[in-house]
Design a protein around this motif. Sequence first.
Motif, PDB file in Angstrom:
ATOM      1  N   MET A   1       0.833  -1.110   0.074  1.00 42.71           N
ATOM      2  CA  MET A   1      -0.114   0.110   0.039  1.00 42.71           C
ATOM      3  C   MET A   1       0.901   1.405   0.145  1.00 42.71           C
ATOM      4  O   MET A   1       2.058   1.316   0.609  1.00 42.71           O
ATOM      5  CB  MET A   1      -0.928   0.034   1.121  1.00 42.71           C
ATOM      6  N   ILE A   2       0.293   2.240  -0.875  1.00 47.39           N
ATOM      7  CA  ILE A   2       1.093   3.639  -0.971  1.00 47.39           C
ATOM      8  C   ILE A   2       0.634   4.531   0.163  1.00 47.39           C
ATOM      9  O   ILE A   2      -0.611   4.761   0.269  1.00 47.39           O
ATOM     10  CB  ILE A   2       1.133   4.182  -2.303  1.00 47.39           C
ATOM     11  N   GLU A   3       1.398   5.009   1.245  1.00 45.97           N
ATOM     12  CA  GLU A   3       1.022   6.141   1.922  1.00 45.97           C
ATOM     13  C   GLU A   3       0.916   7.395   1.357  1.00 45.97           C
ATOM     14  O   GLU A   3       1.919   7.743   0.641  1.00 45.97           O
ATOM     15  CB  GLU A   3       1.710   6.058   3.368  1.00 45.97           C
ATOM     16  N   LEU A   4       0.013   8.170   1.549  1.00 44.27           N
ATOM     17  CA  LEU A   4      -0.372   9.630   0.583  1.00 44.27           C
ATOM     18  C   LEU A   4       0.027  10.599   1.781  1.00 44.27           C
ATOM     19  O   LEU A   4      -1.033  10.774   2.722  1.00 44.27           O
ATOM     20  CB  LEU A   4      -1.527   9.560   0.099  1.00 44.27           C
ATOM     21  N   PRO A   5       1.182  11.310   1.882  1.00 43.34           N
ATOM     22  CA  PRO A   5       1.111  12.190   2.794  1.00 43.34           C
ATOM     23  C   PRO A   5       0.508  13.696   2.561  1.00 43.34           C
ATOM     24  O   PRO A   5       0.013  13.685   1.247  1.00 43.34           O
ATOM     25  CB  PRO A   5       2.848  12.525   2.866  1.00 43.34           C
ATOM     26  N   THR A 192      -3.906  -2.691  -5.972  1.00 45.83           N
ATOM     27  CA  THR A 192      -2.782  -3.384  -5.242  1.00 45.83           C
ATOM     28  C   THR A 192      -2.141  -2.124  -4.307  1.00 45.83           C
ATOM     29  O   THR A 192      -1.613  -2.307  -3.231  1.00 45.83           O
ATOM     30  CB  THR A 192      -1.510  -3.714  -6.273  1.00 45.83           C
ATOM     31  N   LEU A 193      -2.208  -0.723  -4.757  1.00 46.33           N
ATOM     32  CA  LEU A 193      -1.438   0.225  -4.263  1.00 46.33           C
ATOM     33  C   LEU A 193      -2.326   0.835  -3.058  1.00 46.33           C
ATOM     34  O   LEU A 193      -2.154   1.728  -2.410  1.00 46.33           O
ATOM     35  CB  LEU A 193      -1.067   1.301  -5.081  1.00 46.33           C
ATOM     36  N   GLY A 194      -3.559   0.348  -3.037  1.00 48.81           N
ATOM     37  CA  GLY A 194      -4.482   0.699  -2.138  1.00 48.81           C
ATOM     38  C   GLY A 194      -5.309   2.171  -2.306  1.00 48.81           C
ATOM     39  O   GLY A 194      -5.667   2.689  -1.510  1.00 48.81           O
ATOM     40  N   LEU A 195      -5.517   2.148  -3.590  1.00 53.04           N
ATOM     41  CA  LEU A 195      -5.617   3.581  -4.329  1.00 53.04           C
ATOM     42  C   LEU A 195      -7.211   3.441  -4.854  1.00 53.04           C
ATOM     43  O   LEU A 195      -7.522   4.370  -5.563  1.00 53.04           O
ATOM     44  CB  LEU A 195      -4.712   4.293  -4.983  1.00 53.04           C
ATOM     45  N   GLY A 196      -7.743   2.473  -4.671  1.00 51.29           N
ATOM     46  CA  GLY A 196      -9.307   2.106  -5.359  1.00 51.29           C
ATOM     47  C   GLY A 196      -9.235   1.653  -6.595  1.00 51.29           C
ATOM     48  O   GLY A 196      -8.053   1.067  -6.971  1.00 51.29           O
TER      49      GLY A 196
END
Length: 201
Positions: A1-5, A192-196
Amino acid sequence: MIELPDRPMTWVATGDSITQAVLHTYGARGWVEHVHERIRWQLDRLTDIVVNTGVSGWRAVDVLGSYDHLVGRFAPDVLSVSLGTNDARAGLAGLPEFHDAMRAIVDRTAGARIVLHTPVLTSLAGRPARSELPAYCEAVREIARDTGALLVDHEAHWRARFGDADPISWLDDPAHPNAVGHLQMADHTLRTLGLGEMTDL
């Protein structure tokens, strides 16, 4: 998952013609363009930058040889690497070179979140020219495991959809996705990146 700061991010997608999305979509968006739309518009990250440095016909050694131009100068927060379709033409003899070049690309990108993609399936007619493509997909999986990179396993996703059937409905020719295939690649990447996904409208 990509964290979005809260701060703006730089995303770089490098690869071959499937990343560049030349010709085979006939004016429709390629998978990177769909990801761009999701990040910068649907997720309201308007000041993020998404750069596509895919080059038609290139292999992992080509990308590594032009690393500073294609990747380094952008200092990405997220680097997406999608290669192997052209490399696989070299068969098993080319596998060590592919593995070493892919690993070197990952190792050079310090501080970035790395996303590695397996190649998509070819059509049944295209498989003789790339008979060892599954071995290249496995090499990508191995590098992801060894480095902690995120793995977007397109090969597994396409196999789950088509099994042993010909995936030509997602392809424009034996190796290049059509517009439908590119949207499938984008949605699988985003999930896969957790971005919908693009259909979450």
